[in-house]
Write a protein that holds these residues in place. Structure first.
Motif, short mmCIF file in Angstrom:
data_model
loop_
_atom_site.label_atom_id
_atom_site.label_comp_id
_atom_site.label_asym_id
_atom_site.label_seq_id
_atom_site.Cartn_x
_atom_site.Cartn_y
_atom_site.Cartn_z
N ILE A 84 0.85 -1.19 0.00
CA ILE A 84 0.00 0.00 0.00
C ILE A 84 0.88 1.24 0.00
O ILE A 84 1.13 1.86 1.03
N ALA A 85 1.42 1.57 -1.16
CA ALA A 85 2.18 2.81 -1.36
C ALA A 85 3.26 3.02 -0.31
O ALA A 85 3.47 4.14 0.17
N ALA A 86 3.96 1.96 0.08
CA ALA A 86 5.04 2.10 1.06
C ALA A 86 6.30 2.60 0.38
O ALA A 86 6.55 2.35 -0.80
N GLN A 87 7.11 3.32 1.13
CA GLN A 87 8.39 3.82 0.64
C GLN A 87 9.57 3.20 1.39
O GLN A 87 10.72 3.51 1.09
N SER A 88 9.26 2.37 2.35
CA SER A 88 10.30 1.69 3.11
C SER A 88 9.69 0.43 3.72
O SER A 88 8.47 0.25 3.75
N MET A 147 11.71 -6.07 -0.88
CA MET A 147 11.60 -7.30 -1.64
C MET A 147 10.88 -7.08 -2.96
O MET A 147 11.28 -7.62 -4.01
N GLN A 148 9.82 -6.27 -2.94
CA GLN A 148 9.08 -6.00 -4.17
C GLN A 148 9.92 -5.20 -5.16
O GLN A 148 9.85 -5.43 -6.37
N GLN A 149 10.71 -4.26 -4.66
CA GLN A 149 11.60 -3.51 -5.54
C GLN A 149 12.67 -4.42 -6.13
O GLN A 149 13.01 -4.31 -7.32
#
Length: 296
Positions: free
Chosen positions: A242-246, A252-254
């Motif tokens: 949900i729109a996380a930046q950290s 893992m998704q990045q």
């Protein structure tokens, strides 16, 4: 049959050790009492068992790493080697990404998990102690238990936005549903003989609840807390969609986009280590609260 005076045990053998003074003026300890000797032996046995379990745990982890290294070094499995994962962990630790991601995920899990069990335990007691409360609440609990918490994510985004609140809410729901059922089962499974005995002795409902039901339910409650903790960590990766930046799940998704397997493994291992440490804290609390219970 009456024992002769010479056959009777000496009461001094059961007294606490004391200082005695010999004829030469030297001070020495009297023989240790039997009960203290038995207590020391039991304590040493407990420490030996714990040390043995710890040694087995360490050996199991080392063996797992060796097996992982063997399969990946020989090219049998298309996964990074332990050395590659270790190098990536050092890189992320030096640039601060590992610590910031771990702190973000730990804060989300802790918030959702603590809120979940704080709400689940009182509601579980209500369901187990009062039939009316059980009839009203149980259908809702069973209904939401059949819906995966991850399926709530779209609704959480729409209603709560994209900040921290929806992430914590999804984790809260996961831990709540696990803990409330365990607490409820703990209350309804209390031995009715104990409750009836307390009533015969003149105890009121509040005293019975506080002195009988709560202690007898604690083992069930702590099992629910451990399950809720595991569910919280299992949910955090999806919650960080949900729109996380950290966060470890976000990292893992990045890494998935760039096929960066070492980074994925670093995040996976970090989640496992943090979850294991938190579980050990819960186990320590469980051991303190249920010290009266006989365990293997």
């Amino acid at each position: 049959m009456t024992l002769a005076a010479s056959d009777r045990p000496d009461p001094a053998a059961f007294r606490r050790p004391r200082l005695t003074r010999s004829a030469e003026g030297k001070t020495a300890l009297a023989p240790a009492p039997l009960e203290d000797t038995a207590g020391n032996a039991a304590q040493r046995s407990l420490l030996d068992r714990r040390a043995g379990r710890l040694a087995i745990n360490v050996l199991a982890v080392v063996a797992g790493i060796l097996i992982w290294g063997l399969f990946t070094t020989e090219g049998m499995v298309g996964l990074p080697t332990p050395l590659e994962v270790g190098r990536q962990a050092v890189v992320q630790a030096k640039n601060g990404l590992l610590w910031s991601d771990a702190a973000a995920s730990l804060a989300r899990v802790s918030s959702g998990f603590l809120l979940g069990i704080a709400v689940a335990i009182p509601i579980g007691f209500l369901m187990g102690w009062y039939r009316l409360a059980r009839a009203v609440i149980e259908p809702y609990v069973q209904f939401f238990r059949t819906i995966p918490p991850l399926a709530i994510i779209p609704l959480a985004i729409v209603t709560l936005g994209i900040e921290e609140t929806p992430k914590i809410f999804v984790i809260f729901l996961s831990s709540f549903l696990s803990s409330v059922v365990a607490t409820y089962q703990g209350v309804v499974n209390v031995d009715k003989t104990l409750i009836n005995a307390a009533r015969v002795l003149g105890a009121g409902d509040f005293t019975i609840f506080r002195r009988v039901v709560v202690p007898a339910s604690l083992p069930y409650i702590m099992v629910g807390v451990r399950i809720g903790l595991g569910s919280s960590w299992a949910t955090v990766v999806a919650a960080e969609l949900i729109a996380a930046q950290s966060g470890l799940g976000f990292r893992m998704q990045q890494a998935q986009l760039y096929y960066d397997l070492p980074t994925i493994f670093v995040s996976l291992i970090s989640i496992g280590v943090l979850g294991l440490l938190m579980d050990r804290v819960v186990l320590a609390i469980d051991g303190f609260l249920t010290a009266w219970q006989e365990k293997l």
